[in-house]
Design a protein around this motif. Structure first.
Motif, PDB file in Angstrom:
ATOM      1  N   PRO A 244      30.819  41.397  38.986  1.00  0.00           N
ATOM      2  CA  PRO A 244      30.760  42.853  39.076  1.00  0.00           C
ATOM      3  C   PRO A 244      32.121  43.538  39.100  1.00  0.00           C
ATOM      4  CG  PRO A 244      29.997  41.828  41.122  1.00  0.00           C
ATOM      5  CD  PRO A 244      30.261  40.731  40.159  1.00  0.00           C
ATOM      6  N   ASN A 245      33.147  42.846  39.585  1.00  0.00           N
ATOM      7  CA  ASN A 245      34.509  43.376  39.531  1.00  0.00           C
ATOM      8  C   ASN A 245      35.488  42.216  39.619  1.00  0.00           C
ATOM      9  OD1 ASN A 245      35.223  42.884  42.389  1.00  0.00           O
ATOM     10  ND2 ASN A 245      33.721  44.496  42.812  1.00  0.00           N
ATOM     11  N   SER A 246      36.755  42.526  39.597  1.00  0.00           N
ATOM     12  CA  SER A 246      37.753  41.458  39.482  1.00  0.00           C
ATOM     13  C   SER A 246      37.861  40.598  40.739  1.00  0.00           C
ATOM     14  CB  SER A 246      39.126  42.057  39.165  1.00  0.00           C
ATOM     15  OG  SER A 246      39.525  42.953  40.189  1.00  0.00           O
ATOM     16  N   SER A 247      37.233  41.009  41.851  1.00  0.00           N
ATOM     17  CA  SER A 247      37.345  40.238  43.087  1.00  0.00           C
ATOM     18  C   SER A 247      36.087  39.448  43.412  1.00  0.00           C
ATOM     19  CB  SER A 247      37.627  41.172  44.280  1.00  0.00           C
ATOM     20  OG  SER A 247      38.827  41.858  44.101  1.00  0.00           O
ATOM     21  N   LEU A 248      34.985  39.772  42.745  1.00  0.00           N
ATOM     22  CA  LEU A 248      33.701  39.218  43.131  1.00  0.00           C
ATOM     23  C   LEU A 248      33.070  38.415  42.006  1.00  0.00           C
ATOM     24  CD1 LEU A 248      32.061  42.275  44.945  1.00  0.00           C
ATOM     25  CD2 LEU A 248      32.935  40.183  46.012  1.00  0.00           C
ATOM     26  N   LEU A 249      32.406  37.352  42.405  1.00  0.00           N
ATOM     27  CA  LEU A 249      31.663  36.530  41.455  1.00  0.00           C
ATOM     28  C   LEU A 249      30.365  36.128  42.134  1.00  0.00           C
ATOM     29  CD1 LEU A 249      31.914  35.102  38.637  1.00  0.00           C
ATOM     30  CD2 LEU A 249      32.767  33.095  39.876  1.00  0.00           C
ATOM     31  N   ASN A 250      29.259  36.344  41.461  1.00  0.00           N
ATOM     32  CA  ASN A 250      27.953  35.979  42.001  1.00  0.00           C
ATOM     33  C   ASN A 250      27.306  34.915  41.117  1.00  0.00           C
ATOM     34  OD1 ASN A 250      28.096  38.022  44.013  1.00  0.00           O
ATOM     35  ND2 ASN A 250      27.373  39.536  42.533  1.00  0.00           N
ATOM     36  N   LEU A 251      26.426  34.152  41.726  1.00  0.00           N
ATOM     37  CA  LEU A 251      25.589  33.221  40.968  1.00  0.00           C
ATOM     38  C   LEU A 251      24.157  33.436  41.439  1.00  0.00           C
ATOM     39  CD1 LEU A 251      25.593  30.943  38.854  1.00  0.00           C
ATOM     40  CD2 LEU A 251      25.773  29.295  40.735  1.00  0.00           C
TER      41      LEU A 251
ATOM     42  N   VAL B  88      32.892  30.207  33.327  1.00  0.00           N
ATOM     43  CA  VAL B  88      34.213  30.789  33.513  1.00  0.00           C
ATOM     44  C   VAL B  88      34.147  32.265  33.153  1.00  0.00           C
ATOM     45  CG1 VAL B  88      36.649  30.776  32.851  1.00  0.00           C
ATOM     46  CG2 VAL B  88      35.373  28.627  32.884  1.00  0.00           C
ATOM     47  N   TYR B  89      34.704  33.100  34.015  1.00  0.00           N
ATOM     48  CA  TYR B  89      34.905  34.515  33.718  1.00  0.00           C
ATOM     49  C   TYR B  89      36.399  34.773  33.596  1.00  0.00           C
ATOM     50  CZ  TYR B  89      30.152  36.252  34.325  1.00  0.00           C
ATOM     51  OH  TYR B  89      28.816  36.513  34.157  1.00  0.00           O
ATOM     52  N   SER B  90      36.761  35.505  32.547  1.00  0.00           N
ATOM     53  CA  SER B  90      38.137  35.918  32.364  1.00  0.00           C
ATOM     54  C   SER B  90      38.150  37.421  32.165  1.00  0.00           C
ATOM     55  CB  SER B  90      38.752  35.208  31.154  1.00  0.00           C
ATOM     56  OG  SER B  90      40.057  35.666  30.902  1.00  0.00           O
ATOM     57  N   TYR B  91      38.879  38.128  33.007  1.00  0.00           N
ATOM     58  CA  TYR B  91      38.901  39.599  32.975  1.00  0.00           C
ATOM     59  C   TYR B  91      37.481  40.160  32.977  1.00  0.00           C
ATOM     60  CZ  TYR B  91      43.845  39.037  31.988  1.00  0.00           C
ATOM     61  OH  TYR B  91      45.171  38.692  32.068  1.00  0.00           O
ATOM     62  N   GLU B  92      36.673  39.613  33.859  1.00  0.00           N
ATOM     63  CA  GLU B  92      35.302  40.057  34.135  1.00  0.00           C
ATOM     64  C   GLU B  92      34.347  39.825  32.960  1.00  0.00           C
ATOM     65  OE1 GLU B  92      37.705  43.252  35.141  1.00  0.00           O
ATOM     66  OE2 GLU B  92      38.253  41.364  36.101  1.00  0.00           O
ATOM     67  N   LYS B  93      34.778  39.071  31.976  1.00  0.00           N
ATOM     68  CA  LYS B  93      33.893  38.751  30.845  1.00  0.00           C
ATOM     69  C   LYS B  93      33.574  37.254  30.861  1.00  0.00           C
ATOM     70  CE  LYS B  93      34.956  42.296  27.396  1.00  0.00           C
ATOM     71  NZ  LYS B  93      35.420  43.283  28.349  1.00  0.00           N
ATOM     72  N   LEU B  94      32.311  36.937  30.605  1.00  0.00           N
ATOM     73  CA  LEU B  94      31.914  35.529  30.559  1.00  0.00           C
ATOM     74  C   LEU B  94      32.580  34.856  29.362  1.00  0.00           C
ATOM     75  CD1 LEU B  94      30.130  33.294  31.807  1.00  0.00           C
ATOM     76  CD2 LEU B  94      28.323  34.025  30.225  1.00  0.00           C
TER      77      LEU B  94
ATOM     78  N   LEU C 214      24.384  33.354  45.337  1.00  0.00           N
ATOM     79  CA  LEU C 214      25.606  32.862  45.971  1.00  0.00           C
ATOM     80  C   LEU C 214      26.718  33.866  45.661  1.00  0.00           C
ATOM     81  CD1 LEU C 214      25.531  29.086  44.918  1.00  0.00           C
ATOM     82  CD2 LEU C 214      24.269  30.250  46.744  1.00  0.00           C
ATOM     83  N   LYS C 215      27.579  34.071  46.659  1.00  0.00           N
ATOM     84  CA  LYS C 215      28.651  35.049  46.478  1.00  0.00           C
ATOM     85  C   LYS C 215      30.012  34.388  46.669  1.00  0.00           C
ATOM     86  CE  LYS C 215      25.868  38.971  47.985  1.00  0.00           C
ATOM     87  NZ  LYS C 215      25.582  39.401  46.620  1.00  0.00           N
ATOM     88  N   CYS C 216      30.982  34.882  45.918  1.00  0.00           N
ATOM     89  CA  CYS C 216      32.355  34.384  45.958  1.00  0.00           C
ATOM     90  C   CYS C 216      33.282  35.592  45.895  1.00  0.00           C
ATOM     91  CB  CYS C 216      32.591  33.455  44.775  1.00  0.00           C
ATOM     92  SG  CYS C 216      34.301  32.910  44.566  1.00  0.00           S
ATOM     93  N   GLU C 217      34.349  35.555  46.708  1.00  0.00           N
ATOM     94  CA  GLU C 217      35.266  36.677  46.738  1.00  0.00           C
ATOM     95  C   GLU C 217      36.706  36.181  46.866  1.00  0.00           C
ATOM     96  OE1 GLU C 217      34.130  39.549  49.639  1.00  0.00           O
ATOM     97  OE2 GLU C 217      35.514  41.069  48.892  1.00  0.00           O
ATOM     98  N   GLN C 218      37.604  36.822  46.148  1.00  0.00           N
ATOM     99  CA  GLN C 218      39.037  36.525  46.289  1.00  0.00           C
ATOM    100  C   GLN C 218      39.817  37.823  46.168  1.00  0.00           C
ATOM    101  OE1 GLN C 218      41.463  36.800  43.628  1.00  0.00           O
ATOM    102  NE2 GLN C 218      40.027  37.275  41.964  1.00  0.00           N
ATOM    103  N   HIS C 219      40.936  37.880  46.896  1.00  0.00           N
ATOM    104  CA  HIS C 219      41.782  39.068  46.879  1.00  0.00           C
ATOM    105  C   HIS C 219      43.207  38.704  46.513  1.00  0.00           C
ATOM    106  CE1 HIS C 219      38.628  41.668  48.352  1.00  0.00           C
ATOM    107  NE2 HIS C 219      38.314  40.758  49.249  1.00  0.00           N
ATOM    108  N   MET C 220      43.345  37.748  45.611  1.00  0.00           N
ATOM    109  CA  MET C 220      44.668  37.323  45.170  1.00  0.00           C
ATOM    110  C   MET C 220      45.056  37.976  43.844  1.00  0.00           C
ATOM    111  SD  MET C 220      44.457  33.274  46.197  1.00  0.00           S
ATOM    112  CE  MET C 220      42.721  33.035  45.792  1.00  0.00           C
ATOM    113  N   GLY C 221      44.171  38.832  43.330  1.00  0.00           N
ATOM    114  CA  GLY C 221      44.468  39.471  42.048  1.00  0.00           C
ATOM    115  C   GLY C 221      44.248  38.559  40.857  1.00  0.00           C
TER     116      GLY C 221
END
Lengths: 114, 114
Positions: free
Chosen positions: A69-76, A48-54, A21-28
């Motif tokens: 993988p980066n500050s805009s993307l979250l995968n499951l 929960v990921y904070s600053y790309e760390k679990l 599953l993929k999730c993306e945000q561009h709100m910074g």
């Protein structure tokens, strides 16, 4: 852009499949979240990921594997799921800081495990 | 795990009437938030009330917080059919990593009839 997008909208998978599953945000936003929601129940926090760390893993079974993988993307990543894992999976994001912030939710991925 | 209970579990009213939903929680909080969820979709943030606030308004919404009773209420005035949704309160704990953990109540399903 105040939107959190999730793909796919619907997913049907067998118990031996591997899917993501993929999730993306561009709100910074630097905090991102995965929730699981069963029918007529409230969302339950998974990761929960904070600053790309679990930062939080709510004792979720290892067949669920999150990745940021980066500050805009979250995968499951999903592997060897059980029928009871069928649910709506919601992604959310929020600013990270010293204040309390609302969380912005995506529309969810409706997962069915057969 | 759920933080607390919401009542009523379901509420059915006519357009123009007011709707009141109550939320109780168990532990100390930083803030409390209310979210709305249309059927099978993502959650939308309504209001955030801080632990040192007693009342907050946003349009037709009024939220109260009583930390001594560990309870909150959401009032929707002059309801409309478009207000039909599930409403969740969520207790909010802020972590030093800059993210906040939401624990949702069971939710109230509101039906507003034309």
């Amino acid at each position: 852009d105040t939107e959190v997008t999730q793909t796919p909208k619907h997913l049907v998978m067998g118990m031996t499949n591997k899917k993501s599953l993929k999730c993306e945000q561009h709100m910074g936003h630097r905090a991102m979240y995965w929730y699981k929601q069963k029918a007529k129940k409230p969302p339950e926090l998974m990761f929960v990921y904070s600053y790309e760390k679990l930062s939080i893993n709510e004792s979720v079974p290892s067949r669920f594997s999150p990745e940021c993988p980066n500050s805009s993307l979250l995968n499951l990543h999903l592997h060897a799921l059980q029928p009871e894992d069928s649910a709506l999976y919601l992604c959310a994001s929020s600013p990270a800081g010293t204040e309390a912030y609302e969380q912005y939710f995506g529309p969810g991925t409706r997962l069915t495990v057969t | 795990s759920q933080q607390g209970e919401e009542d009523p579990q379901a509420l059915s009213i006519q357009e123009g009437e007011n709707a009141t939903m109550n939320c109780s929680y168990k532990t100390s909080i930083n803030n409390l938030q209310w979210y709305r969820q249309n059927s099978g979709r993502g959650l939308v943030h309504l209001i955030l009330i801080r632990s040192n606030e007693r009342e907050k308004h946003s349009g037709r919404l009024r939220v109260t917080l009583d930390t001594s009773k560990k309870s909150s209420s959401l009032l929707i005035t002059a309801s409309r059919a478009a207000d039909t949704a599930s409403y969740f309160c969520a207790t909010d704990v802020l972590f030093s990593g800059g993210y906040n953990k939401l624990i949702f109540g069971a939710g109230t399903r509101l039906a507003v009839h034309p």
